[in-house]
Scaffold this active site. Structure first.
Site, PDB file in Angstrom:
ATOM      1  N   LYS A 153       0.807  -1.221   0.000  1.00 32.64           N
ATOM      2  CA  LYS A 153       0.000   0.000   0.000  1.00 32.64           C
ATOM      3  C   LYS A 153       0.841   1.273   0.000  1.00 32.64           C
ATOM      4  O   LYS A 153       0.421   2.307  -0.505  1.00 32.64           O
ATOM      5  CB  LYS A 153      -0.965  -0.032   1.187  1.00 32.64           C
ATOM      6  CG  LYS A 153      -1.979  -1.165   1.087  1.00 32.64           C
ATOM      7  CD  LYS A 153      -2.841  -1.251   2.339  1.00 32.64           C
ATOM      8  CE  LYS A 153      -3.866  -2.368   2.218  1.00 32.64           C
ATOM      9  NZ  LYS A 153      -3.258  -3.706   2.061  1.00 32.64           N
ATOM     10  N   GLU A 163      -2.092   7.465   7.479  1.00 32.66           N
ATOM     11  CA  GLU A 163      -2.782   8.361   6.559  1.00 32.66           C
ATOM     12  C   GLU A 163      -3.913   9.072   7.288  1.00 32.66           C
ATOM     13  O   GLU A 163      -4.359   8.642   8.361  1.00 32.66           O
ATOM     14  CB  GLU A 163      -3.319   7.608   5.338  1.00 32.66           C
ATOM     15  CG  GLU A 163      -4.426   6.632   5.609  1.00 32.66           C
ATOM     16  CD  GLU A 163      -4.888   5.921   4.342  1.00 32.66           C
ATOM     17  OE1 GLU A 163      -4.258   6.105   3.282  1.00 32.66           O
ATOM     18  OE2 GLU A 163      -5.887   5.200   4.410  1.00 32.66           O
ATOM     19  N   HIS A 208     -13.478  -1.907  10.281  1.00 33.36           N
ATOM     20  CA  HIS A 208     -12.798  -1.877   8.979  1.00 33.36           C
ATOM     21  C   HIS A 208     -12.986  -3.157   8.174  1.00 33.36           C
ATOM     22  O   HIS A 208     -12.330  -3.352   7.152  1.00 33.36           O
ATOM     23  CB  HIS A 208     -11.300  -1.589   9.145  1.00 33.36           C
ATOM     24  CG  HIS A 208     -11.004  -0.460  10.064  1.00 33.36           C
ATOM     25  ND1 HIS A 208     -11.398   0.828   9.795  1.00 33.36           N
ATOM     26  CD2 HIS A 208     -10.381  -0.430  11.279  1.00 33.36           C
ATOM     27  CE1 HIS A 208     -11.031   1.605  10.791  1.00 33.36           C
ATOM     28  NE2 HIS A 208     -10.414   0.867  11.704  1.00 33.36           N
ATOM     29  N   ARG A 219      -5.497  -9.281  -5.770  1.00 34.52           N
ATOM     30  CA  ARG A 219      -6.059 -10.617  -5.591  1.00 34.52           C
ATOM     31  C   ARG A 219      -7.545 -10.587  -5.892  1.00 34.52           C
ATOM     32  O   ARG A 219      -8.127  -9.530  -6.137  1.00 34.52           O
ATOM     33  CB  ARG A 219      -5.861 -11.073  -4.145  1.00 34.52           C
ATOM     34  CG  ARG A 219      -6.441 -10.076  -3.135  1.00 34.52           C
ATOM     35  CD  ARG A 219      -6.339 -10.562  -1.714  1.00 34.52           C
ATOM     36  NE  ARG A 219      -6.621  -9.508  -0.747  1.00 34.52           N
ATOM     37  CZ  ARG A 219      -7.822  -9.122  -0.375  1.00 34.52           C
ATOM     38  NH1 ARG A 219      -8.894  -9.682  -0.921  1.00 34.52           N
ATOM     39  NH2 ARG A 219      -7.985  -8.166   0.518  1.00 34.52           N
TER      40      ARG A 219
END
Length: 485
Positions: free
Chosen positions: A114, A198, A233, A290
């Site tokens: 990421k 972030e 999440h 994926r």
């Protein structure tokens, strides 16, 4: 063609089904606790990795590669999670001259990580939010960078997905504790403790785009999915199309997804994830290299088998369709069924499944990795299956999903089915007023469980006197056709 399936549960069953249709030999790699599960019963061949934890079995690269060699596999399908986004695993398979069903190791490093994916998005002009992606280890410097990003911020695992290794940090006081917690969780889930920081958007929508590229870097998108309903999440509801997007936004976000895929030199299936803020602006979040859990809703509206597409591309074939040949129709909705107790803060529920029954009907699909008699263990993720429905409109589909859930029967472990029905009954959900904090805000005081339906009570009563073999018919994936029309 011999295919080693390096995964478990419903995704292993899903892959086995497509192997059966293509005439491929399915070889199931399984841990000791996963012996005699539904995937074990359906696979043509089995190979046991003795052990219980993911680290010593499904995440153990030398053992998995050795299994691929010993079983003479032509292809290895990683499913999702575990080693599905591990570039070192792909390298090891390449050295063993075994094809990986997924992107190259280089593409995974460029996009699957990421941190590097955000750098890639910036290079191609795709919007990203404020973030700190350096692998800094000094605590004082880390805190300083978190202050620059701004609180609340979120600490996320650089590898993997599924909500693991993610912690929202709202104040400086809790930063180090949650940062270290995210590192430990990432290490246990993905074998890497690398995380990044972030900016945390308070009430965004989660929009993702399904992409495919072949070896010639020809790419297509299969439109978007909305996955805003999440708990910790972890996605729980997924749907397509997103009623939130205008056609202009849809064109922009799918174009951005293809730009990132091509820039990464991508091949096979991938999902580009974005956050959409309240002003209609989207920000790149990550590229999952994926197959996704929620690929089923895309299959429902397009009529395509995405696992078959994966196999074709991994075997060197070009994309089966051009962009203009891919169309969608209607609305698809998926809910994830977990063995957990919503009345006790969603505590995972373990035990033997005593009874299981699914209501057959048009436009209903059931993807499950467990059957009657199977044991849900404490060693892995508690998701036991998914239910997917289709209807011409979202409003009709919510009703169809509610009716379907009302007739599903699973006894022996607690499940979240009644909680899912409560979400479907929620007026804000029905009116498409969604965000990633929907459950946190709408169910802040919990929910009141509903009583068993008459169908469930009747089934439970009638089943008391029936022999056990009457309940051994759970097939794992049940297709009720046509999907649309």
């Amino acid at each position: 063609m011999r295919v080693l399936i390096a995964n478990r549960g419903e995704v292993a069953v899903r892959i086995i089904r497509t192997c059966e249709e293509l005439g491929y030999k399915s070889i199931l790699l399984h841990s000791t606790p996963d012996k005699n599960t539904l995937a074990y019963k359906l696979a043509d061949e089995k190979y046991e990795l003795q052990g219980t934890s993911a680290l010593e079995t499904y995440l153990n690269i030398p053992r998995v590669v050795d299994a691929a060699k010993k079983t003479k596999a032509d292809l290895v399908h990683p499913g999702f999670g575990f080693l599905s986004e591990n570039a070192d695993f792909v390298d090891a398979l390449e050295k063993a001259r075994i094809n990986f069903v997924g992107p190259s190791a280089e593409a995974i490093r460029a996009a699957g990580n990421k941190i590097q994916a955000k750098d890639l998005a910036k290079r191609f002009g795709v919007p990203t939010g404020p973030s700190f992606t350096s692998q800094e280890k000094d605590p004082a410097k880390l805190l300083k960078e978190a202050q620059k990003v701004g609180f609340p911020c979120i600490v996320k695992a650089a590898s993997g997905g599924g909500g693991k290794g993610m912690k929202v940090v709202r104040t400086e006081k809790e930063f180090f504790e949650l940062y270290e917690s995210a590192q430990r969780e990432a290490k246990n889930a993905f074998g890497s403790e690398i995380v990044f920081i972030e900016k945390y958007l308070e009430r965004p929508r989660h929009i993702e785009v399904q992409i495919f590229f072949d070896r010639g870097l020809n790419g297509v998108h299969l439109f978007e999915r909305e996955c805003s309903i999440q708990r910790r999440h972890q996605k729980i509801f997924e749907e397509t199309p997103s009623l939130t997007l205008t056609q202009g936004q849809r064109d922009q976000i799918t174009a951005a997804a293809l730009k990132i895929g091509k820039g990464a030199g991508y091949k096979n299936a991938g999902t580009v994830e974005f956050l959409l803020d309240n002003d209609g602006k989207f920000y790149f979040m990550e590229l999952n290299t994926r197959l996704q859990v929620e690929h089923t809703v895309t299959e429902a509206v397009t009529g395509l088998d995405l696992v078959k597409w994966q196999f074709e591309i991994a075997s060197g074939h070009p994309l089966p369709l051009k962009q203009e040949e891919i169309t969608t129709r209607g609305h698809a909705l998926e809910v994830r069924i977990y063995a957990e107790n919503p009345e006790k803060e969603f505590l995972p529920s373990v035990g033997q499944i005593a009874e299981m029954s699914f209501p057959m009907g048009p436009h209903r699909r059931f993807d499950f990795g467990y059957g009657v008699g199977d044991i849900v263990t404490p060693y892995y993720d508690p998701m036991i299956g998914k239910i997917i429905t289709w209807a011409p409109t979202r409003e009709e589909n919510i009703k169809r999903m509610k009716a379907t859930l009302s007739e599903v029967i699973i006894f022996g472990v607690h499940t979240n089915i009644e909680f899912l029905k409560a979400v479907l009954d929620n007026k804000n959900f029905q009116n498409n007023r969604l965000s990633t904090r929907f459950l946190e805000e709408e169910f802040s005081r919990g929910y009141t469980p509903q009583a068993l339906t008459k169908a469930q009570r009747d089934f439970a009563e009638a089943s008391k006197n029936l022999p056990e073999e009457n309940f051994q018919s759970s097939s794992g994936i049940l297709y009720e056709s046509p999907w649309y029309g």
